[in-house]
Design a protein around this motif. Structure first.
Motif, PDB file in Angstrom:
ATOM      1  N   UNK A 134       0.870  -1.178   0.000  1.00  0.00           N
ATOM      2  CA  UNK A 134       0.000   0.000   0.000  1.00  0.00           C
ATOM      3  C   UNK A 134       0.905   1.226   0.000  1.00  0.00           C
ATOM      4  N   UNK A 135       0.873   1.984  -1.082  1.00  0.00           N
ATOM      5  CA  UNK A 135       1.784   3.122  -1.247  1.00  0.00           C
ATOM      6  C   UNK A 135       1.049   4.439  -1.028  1.00  0.00           C
ATOM      7  N   UNK A 136       1.680   5.341  -0.289  1.00  0.00           N
ATOM      8  CA  UNK A 136       1.156   6.688  -0.081  1.00  0.00           C
ATOM      9  C   UNK A 136       1.735   7.586  -1.179  1.00  0.00           C
ATOM     10  N   UNK A 137       0.872   8.115  -2.015  1.00  0.00           N
ATOM     11  CA  UNK A 137       1.328   8.881  -3.171  1.00  0.00           C
ATOM     12  C   UNK A 137       1.973  10.196  -2.758  1.00  0.00           C
ATOM     13  N   UNK A 138       1.453  10.846  -1.729  1.00  0.00           N
ATOM     14  CA  UNK A 138       1.972  12.156  -1.335  1.00  0.00           C
ATOM     15  C   UNK A 138       3.413  12.070  -0.845  1.00  0.00           C
ATOM     16  N   UNK A 139       3.708  11.079  -0.024  1.00  0.00           N
ATOM     17  CA  UNK A 139       5.045  10.968   0.565  1.00  0.00           C
ATOM     18  C   UNK A 139       5.947   9.989  -0.175  1.00  0.00           C
ATOM     19  N   UNK A 140       5.373   9.260  -1.169  1.00  0.00           N
ATOM     20  CA  UNK A 140       6.129   8.271  -1.934  1.00  0.00           C
ATOM     21  C   UNK A 140       6.757   7.223  -1.017  1.00  0.00           C
ATOM     22  N   UNK A 141       5.984   6.783  -0.052  1.00  0.00           N
ATOM     23  CA  UNK A 141       6.466   5.772   0.881  1.00  0.00           C
ATOM     24  C   UNK A 141       5.505   4.578   0.885  1.00  0.00           C
ATOM     25  N   UNK A 142       6.023   3.432   1.336  1.00  0.00           N
ATOM     26  CA  UNK A 142       5.202   2.235   1.491  1.00  0.00           C
ATOM     27  C   UNK A 142       4.588   2.271   2.885  1.00  0.00           C
ATOM     28  N   UNK A 143       3.270   2.409   2.940  1.00  0.00           N
ATOM     29  CA  UNK A 143       2.589   2.510   4.228  1.00  0.00           C
ATOM     30  C   UNK A 143       2.404   1.154   4.886  1.00  0.00           C
ATOM     31  N   UNK A 144       2.260   0.103   4.085  1.00  0.00           N
ATOM     32  CA  UNK A 144       2.070  -1.240   4.630  1.00  0.00           C
ATOM     33  C   UNK A 144       2.364  -2.248   3.534  1.00  0.00           C
ATOM     34  N   UNK A 145       2.700  -3.468   3.938  1.00  0.00           N
ATOM     35  CA  UNK A 145       2.980  -4.524   2.970  1.00  0.00           C
ATOM     36  C   UNK A 145       2.655  -5.878   3.598  1.00  0.00           C
ATOM     37  N   UNK A 146       2.215  -6.801   2.753  1.00  0.00           N
ATOM     38  CA  UNK A 146       1.874  -8.154   3.196  1.00  0.00           C
ATOM     39  C   UNK A 146       2.459  -9.144   2.202  1.00  0.00           C
ATOM     40  N   UNK A 147       3.121 -10.172   2.719  1.00  0.00           N
ATOM     41  CA  UNK A 147       3.665 -11.240   1.889  1.00  0.00           C
ATOM     42  C   UNK A 147       2.775 -12.464   2.066  1.00  0.00           C
ATOM     43  N   UNK A 148       2.122 -12.883   0.972  1.00  0.00           N
ATOM     44  CA  UNK A 148       1.167 -13.969   1.032  1.00  0.00           C
ATOM     45  C   UNK A 148       1.408 -14.953  -0.105  1.00  0.00           C
ATOM     46  N   UNK A 149       0.986 -16.209   0.057  1.00  0.00           N
ATOM     47  CA  UNK A 149       1.019 -17.137  -1.082  1.00  0.00           C
ATOM     48  C   UNK A 149       0.145 -16.620  -2.213  1.00  0.00           C
TER      49      UNK A 149
END
Length: 216
Positions: free
Chosen positions: A62-77
């Motif tokens: 999940x990327x925040x466009x304003x700050x160009x940062x990754x707000x959250x991430x999930x690694x799933x099958x």
């Protein structure tokens, strides 16, 4: 289909009744969290999952466009879809909650158990404990997975107060086991911290002096 992309060279007199207005205009994003994008990328590797099955995994962010940062991430099958609510929960709950607790956290309870059953109240260590419990709340609640059983049991009493955390090096229940780092505090201790933080925040917002100074 609404929002369908136009061909590269549309007919000059063509009608586009399904084309919404302003689809192709640039969006100006000024504030963090104003516009978020979700994207997934499969990994070109095979791994052995917890159930022994060999499968590929996919990283969803999940990327925040304003700050160009990754707000959250999930690694799933790749065979398991990612719940967007889980990404949103990871992005918007932990950081604001942590900042509030860091600034407004109450002191330890007035009645405390024996030292071996106490939660360490210095912020670096308390932060790790809070992150662990709040992570259970954010992730397991949305996934429908129970909390670790020892955290839901009635705490033991040592000295004049209930234990603030499980005191053993490990715990077992219902054919499952947890090590000490997975059981940083009992839920009544977490409730004391959250309740005190909210109370102190409310007093600070109203201009009243804090009854229990943060970290005291």
């Amino acid at each position: 289909m609404p929002g369908a992309t136009r061909p590269g060279r549309p007919a000059p007199d063509a009608l586009w009744p399904t084309q919404p207005d302003r689809v192709f205009e640039d969006v100006v994003v000024c504030r963090p969290g104003e516009l978020m994008e979700i994207d997934s990328t499969p990994f070109d590797v095979l791994i052995r999952l917890e159930n022994g099955v060999v499968d590929r995994v996919e990283l969803t962010g999940l990327a925040d466009i304003a700050t160009r940062t990754i707000a959250a991430a999930v690694l799933q099958p790749t065979t398991k879809s990612v719940d967007a609510a889980l990404l949103l929960a990871r992005a918007v709950t932990l950081a604001p909650m942590r900042a509030c607790v860091e600034q407004y956290r109450p002191g330890p309870p007035s009645l405390r158990p024996e030292p071996y059953a106490q939660v360490e109240w210095e912020w670096p260590k308390l932060r790790k404990a809070i992150d662990k419990v709040y992570g259970y709340r954010s992730e397991r609640l949305h996934a429908g997975v129970p909390f670790p059983h020892p955290l839901c049991q009635e705490p033991m009493r040592s000295g004049s107060a209930l234990d603030e955390r499980p005191s053993g090096i490990a715990a077992t229940a219902s054919n499952a086991a947890w090590v000490a780092k997975d059981l940083p505090m009992h839920l009544h201790t977490f409730g004391h911290i959250v309740r005190g933080s909210l109370f102190n925040w409310w007093q600070a917002s109203s201009g009243a002096p804090l009854d229990d100074a943060p970290g005291s």
